[in-house]
Each structure stands twice: as C-alpha cells, then as structure tokens.
Design an enzyme around this catalytic site. Structure first.
Site, PDB file in Angstrom:
ATOM      1  NE  ARG A 154      -1.934   1.947   3.388  1.00 30.46           N
ATOM      2  CZ  ARG A 154      -1.924   1.932   4.718  1.00 30.46           C
ATOM      3  NH1 ARG A 154      -2.668   1.075   5.386  1.00 30.46           N
ATOM      4  NH2 ARG A 154      -1.169   2.778   5.389  1.00 30.46           N
ATOM      5  CG  HIS A 206      -6.911   2.604   5.817  1.00 29.35           C
ATOM      6  ND1 HIS A 206      -7.221   1.366   5.325  1.00 29.35           N
ATOM      7  CD2 HIS A 206      -8.052   3.085   6.376  1.00 29.35           C
ATOM      8  CE1 HIS A 206      -8.494   1.093   5.589  1.00 29.35           C
ATOM      9  NE2 HIS A 206      -9.026   2.120   6.211  1.00 29.35           N
ATOM     10  CE1 TYR A 241       0.624   2.930   8.851  1.00 30.00           C
ATOM     11  CE2 TYR A 241      -0.676   4.600   9.983  1.00 30.00           C
ATOM     12  CZ  TYR A 241      -0.450   3.808   8.880  1.00 30.00           C
ATOM     13  OH  TYR A 241      -1.298   3.885   7.807  1.00 30.00           O
TER      14      TYR A 241
END
Lengths: 330, 381
Positions: free
Chosen positions: B276, B280, B289
């Site tokens: 990815r 998100h 993160y």
C-alpha cells in the site's frame, strides 16, 4: 486544590487522560483494539499510551472484532480489566455474539464467580461525512441486553471521569463516545472536583416549561435548542441522561413533574429506541403531571443514509424546537 | 519438549521483502521477462499494451479522487496506489459470466468490469452507498465491513453450482466467483468461515487477497505469522503467492485459479503480494507508524514502470502510444473532476426509499411527516 489543576480539554483529550489515569492507578487495566498502539487509534483517543505503558498493556489486535472481545473475555477471566476499542459503531456487529452471549451473561452463568470488568468503547453517532457503517447509534441493541451496562458521555469532563468509573466498574460497560464531539468543544477540567456517580443522569440546564432529554451527541443539540427557545421566552430544562442502562429516571421524574412536558432526542432510530423506554417510564410515573404526550425527536427508521443528506436524518435544532412547539401547543 | 518442527515464521518470514521463494513472477521490477514452470503463458503485444493502459487509467482515477478529496469534493477516498497490477491482473482474468465481490478499494477491478468511476466517486462523496447495478457488471457493491463479502462470494458460488454452471466444459457457461479482501481481513472470522464453507462444498470461488502489508497502522505480522497463501492448505485447498506488482503473473495465476474453479475443482487462495504505497484512506497519516524506507524500496517495484520498460525495450509500443494513453488519462481526469462536482445531492426525502421491498405504513408516515415538516420552511426543499 488550587485552580492550577484546571485544564482546558477536548473530549478526545479527556478520554485519553482518563484512560491514562486508569492505567496508572491499576496495572490490570489493558487496552485492546485495532490501531490503538502506535497510531493511537483512528481518533487518537489512545494517543501515546502504548509508548508509555508498553505493548503488553496497549495491544494492537488483529483485525477481528469478535476476536478482540472474545479474548478480552479470557483476559477478564484471568483477572485483567480490558478496555476494548471498537473502531466504529458499525463494526461492532462481528463482536455482537461475544458481547450479548458471553460478556453479558458470564456473571449470571457463573453465579457471580466470574465477573466481566470490561469496558467496550464505541465511537458512535453521525455528522462526520463518513461512508456507510461509520455513523451509527447501536445503543438500544445493548441496552436491551440484560447483564450489560450502557453509558454515553457528552462532554470532555464527563469523558475524563466516566471512562475511569466505567473501568472501575465490575460489570461490563458499553461506553459510547459521540465521535462528532471528539475534537469539537473544549471544557475546563478540574480533577480535584469529585465526579457524579457513573450511573446517574444530570440536569445540565434549569427550566420550567418543558424537559428536554438527551445523551451523547444530542446533548449539544438540546442545549442549543434551549438557548434558542429562551430568546422566545420559553424556559427549557435539559437533562443529560448519561446512563442508558440502567436509566437514572429520578431527575427526569422530578423535572417532568415540574414542567409537565418531556421531549427526548437521540440519533438512534426512533422505533424501540431509548426514547421509547423513557417515554413509557415517564407515563407510568408522571401520568397525572403530564400536560402533553412525551415526544421523540430521533433518527428515522431507515438505515443511516448517505452523508450528503445525513443532516436530514439527524435530529437538529429545528426539529427539536418543532417538537417543543407541538408539546407546548398540545 | 517435543519437536514441533521448524518455526514457520522463521523459515518463511511473513513479510519477506522479495516475497520469498514461492513468489510467482513473470515480469521483474526491472522489466525483464522471466518464466515460471506452472503459470507461464504468452502475452500478445496488444494484451500488454492493454494492461499498461488499464493500469495508467486506474492510477489516474486514484490520483484524481485523492485530489478531489483534498479539495473537499469527496468525504474520503480509499487509495489503491501501488496495487494497480494486482487489480488489473485479477480483473482482466475474468470472463463476463464470472462474478466479483469487491472491497471498497477495488477501483481497478471496477474499471475492468465497466463500472463508470463516477459511481465510485459518488459513494465516497456521500451521495449514495453504491449506485451501480451489480447485475449489469457482475460486480457487487463495495463492502466496507471487513471481510464480510468473502462469505457472500462463497454463497454466490454455491448458487452457481446449483445452477449447473460449473464443470460443463462450456466456455461461456461455466462461471467462477472472485472474492477480494486484504491482509487485515484474513483475521476476520467471516473470511475464515468462507474458507471452510468453500472447501466443504468445493465451491467455485477464488479468494484473492491483496496483501498490501498494512491494515491501517498494523503490519502484516500482526495478522499472520506465516505467508498468507500457506493458510489455504490448512483449509484444504491450494494457495499461491504471486507478485502483485506484476500484472502478467497476477493475470496468469488468477486465470488459472478461476479456470480451476469453473471446471469444478474448487477454491483457490491467491495472495497477491504488493504494498500500500499511499495511506489507508485520505484520513490516515502513515508517517505515524511506518518508515519511508519501506515505501522507497517498493517504489522500485512499481507495477506500471516495469511494463513500460518491457514494452519499450521490446519495441512493442512507441512514443505515440504512450502519448495517447497520457492524453486518454488527462481526458478521464477532466471528466472525473467535472463529473464529480456535478453529481447532484440526493433529495432529503429520498432517504426513505428502498428500505424495504414492500414499504410499511409506519415508514410511509415518517416520510410524510418529514415532508410536511420540510414544507413549514420558507423556500421548502
């Protein structure tokens, strides 16, 4: 204590501080959920907690809500006090079976030998322009389940205290947080002030003409309605129910006996919602004081709509005032 | 202590940077055509150019939608950046009679199924929950609850079995279902139950897992300690890990899995190993993160760049071709920008529509009550 302890905080901050305090006070308190660790949760309610309390106490879970709640049951049986975060209201249903069939019944089944001191935090309600499943109000489904307690905070100070009280409770608590309010309004927190008990409702504005009952996100709506009504010479009392199961009806009955009129507003669907239970109890206890029927201003009985028309679904100032008019003109 | 054998996590490493020894690949990140004993096949120049076009246009949909969200025209957008090959490979392997159960990120598959991207924008803008007719495209509505659609796909496949549309040998009749989901969803009970049902009934379904390494902030290690494709064996059907940034390999593997299903040989798990590259969704901030090093490393595996290198190096496409695709992407971008802004807001009373097939009197009264209420306002809506 001096006023130097007063802080101006948002609801998100109040919850974060409350969680931190509970973790400091009791090493058995654990936090579990999706993205609660490094990210601090998608709403940042657990921000910084994993950094300070470690990965054993702030647990990023696999993406599985039934797994989260089911393992929290096991942790509770082992003596921990899990605080579970469900990321959004509409994602609680994979965990529904564990909540209603296990969490709710364990104390009863075990004749009190296996308490479930668990808190299930659910950001709830709409108004954030989200896609499906991110704006729901599932409280009635849990309030209808014996064995669960259900509370809803509405403001930063309550957020700080109520989360700590819920964690301290030996019963499982469904803890509803109005997500639209997380970062909206600030309030002064003086943590030297003793809080109200968790399972208590509270009069948040005095009035004499009618009683507005609300909880979670609609408390703000009700307060605005009362302010608007005051400019027209109408005096509305506003009660923040705060606890939905058990209900704390004492202040409600006192109020309705004085005003003779009650209007309850919640975002959840009107059919068999909390308002229905409140209306039933008010007519049972205050029948001879009532000047008009108890009215409900709630979400319609449709699935939560697309966000571009969600404000038509949600109870707002005008719909509440319209109900006040109908009550007063009855 | 009994010997339980080697620690699989140590042997395979769930997130081995190169996908590990079992990764099926036909086109390397450098654009070199390699061969595979089981899944190799020939691709025509036309097919290759088609893949390139699909991926460029899909990326453009994603880029435009992300920009539209930034400009306040969409409430949110789920980006697919980096997953174009996985989706186009899977989408183009389908036959018309096959059926797709997507997540909310399958914009490339939607493209392959002929769903106008404006329908996707409408959902993320908040004008509806899904406005295409699934039957028109054999492409279900986006499912937002993680993993729920894996069971729907399995049930649909069971229906295909009962309709006698499996294993007849009729190219145009035999059908399969493909269930899309991600690495995060692999933890959900629904996905695991779908595996059980599909295996139990030998259902004609392909479980297509795009392992993009991240479930919002949680890395794949939180969901699985072995490569996801290996889970299939425990459920009783084969699993394959394919380079999800390699459109040729993804196409070949998915086509083989779909054919297996259509022939009546049952389910397959395809793990498309990808990354990815974006957030998100547009509300997410991955800098909180994950390290940018990872992203930089995966940039070198870009799914589109390798096809362009291959086409160019082998003289299968010229500058005019690439310019024409660019022009087509620009046109698409323009159409989406204008089309998105022109999407009409739903009428308030429309929210009462379609709750039931047979509307109740109660609901009718609520609609009428709200209509009467709205009329009390000046300039009623």
């Amino acid at each position: 204590m001096s006023s130097t302890r007063t802080q101006r905080i948002t609801l998100a901050k109040g919850l974060n501080m409350g969680l931190r305090k509970a973790m400091e006070d009791d090493p058995k308190v654990l936090i579990m959920g999706e993205d609660v660790g490094k990210l601090g949760g998608v709403f940042r309610i657990t921000d910084g907690l994993q950094k300070d309390f470690g990965e054993d106490r702030v647990i990023d879970s696999p993406l599985a809500e039934s797994g989260i709640v089911g393992t929290a049951v096991g942790l509770a049986l082992r003596g921990y006090r899990p605080v579970v975060e469900i990321q959004f209201d509409g994602f609680v249903y994979p965990a529904y079976d564990q909540i209603v069939a296990q969490v709710a019944k364990m104390h009863y089944r075990s004749q009190g030998r296996s308490p479930m001191p668990m808190v299930i935090r659910i950001p709830f309600g709409g108004g954030i322009g989200a896609v499906e499943h991110h704006s729901e109000s599932p409280e009635a489904q849990f309030a209808h389940t014996p064995g669960l307690k259900v509370v809803a905070c509405s403001n930063p100070v309550d957020g700080y205290w109520m989360i700590q009280q819920a964690i301290a409770s030996d019963d499982p608590v469904i803890f509803l947080e109005p997500k639209r309010q997380y970062h909206a309004d600030k309030a002064d927190l003086d943590d030297s002030m003793a809080p109200d008990p968790l399972f208590s409702s509270r009069v948040v504005r005095r009035g004499s003409d009618a009683t507005l009952l609300a909880y979670g996100p609609t408390v703000k709506t009700a307060m605005k309605a009362a302010e608007a009504a005051a400019t027209e010479g109408r005096s509305l009392e506003v009660i923040d129910l705060r606890t939905l199961s058990p209900l704390d009806m004492g202040p409600v009955f006192d109020s309705v006996r004085r005003t003779g009129r009650a209007i309850i507003t919640h975002e959840a669907h009107v059919n068999l919602g909390v308002g229905a239970e409140v209306a039933a109890r008010v007519q049972e206890e205050c029948f001879y004081s009532l000047e008009s029927p108890v009215l409900r201003v709630c979400g319609f009985d449709i699935p939560y709509p697309a966000s571009r028309i969600e404000e038509d679904f949600l109870p707002d100032l005008d719909r509440v005032l319209d109900a006040v008019d109908r009550s007063l003109e009855f | 202590m009994p010997d339980f054998g080697p620690d699989l996590a140590e042997v395979f490493g769930p997130a081995a940077a190169d996908g590990g020894p079992d990764l099926v690949q036909l086109l390397t990140p450098e654009g070199e055509r390699v061969h595979h004993p089981e899944f190799d096949r020939d691709f025509s120049a036309e097919e290759l150019r088609g893949f390139y076009r699909d991926m460029v246009l899909t990326r453009r949909i994603d880029t435009e939608a992300t920009a539209l969200q930034r400009h306040g025209e969409l409430g949110i957008w789920a980006q697919l950046l980096g997953q174009e090959a996985a989706q186009i490979g899977a989408g183009r392997a389908l036959r018309p009679q096959d059926y797709v159960f997507p997540t909310y990120r399958e914009h490339g598959v939607a493209w392959c199924r002929g769903v106008d991207p404006l329908h996707l924008l409408g959902l993320f803008r908040g004008v509806d929950h899904g406005s295409w007719d699934p039957k028109d495209h054999n492409f279900g509505l986006y499912t937002i609850v993680i993993g729920a659609q894996a069971l729907h796909a399995t049930g649909y496949a069971m229906g295909i079995q009962r309709d006698g549309a499996v294993g007849t040998g009729d190219h145009d009749r035999d059908a399969a279902v493909i269930a899309h989901f991600g690495d995060g969803a692999s933890s959900q009970g629904d996905v695991n139950e779908a595996f059980i049902f599909a295996a139990s009934y030998n259902a004609p379904v392909v479980f297509f897992c795009q392992n993009n390494q991240w479930a919002i902030s949680e890395p794949i290690e939180r969901q699985s300690r072995i490569p996801l494709f290996q889970r299939a064996l425990g459920f009783g059907f084969p699993g394959v890990r394919v380079d999800g940034n390699d459109v040729l390999a993804t196409y070949a593997v998915t086509q083989a899995a779909l054919q297996r299903a259509r022939e009546g040989s049952g389910p397959t798990l395809v793990e498309a190993y990808t990354y990815r590259m974006g957030a998100h969704t547009t509300t997410d901030d991955p800098t909180r993160y994950r390290l940018s090093d990872d992203v930089e490393r995966w940039k070198l595996k870009d799914p589109i760049a390798r096809v362009k290198v291959y086409l160019t190096r082998n003289g299968l496409a010229d500058d005019d071709f690439f310019a024409s695709i660019q022009a087509e992407a620009d046109d698409l971008g323009h159409r989406l920008r204008e089309g998105c802004k022109a999407l009409p807001d739903p009428k308030p009373l429309s929210m009462f529509n379609h709750v039931y097939a047979e509307e109740t009197d109660e609901l009718r009264q609520q609609r009428e009550g709200y209509a009467a209420y709205l009329e009390t306002f000046e300039g009623a809506r």
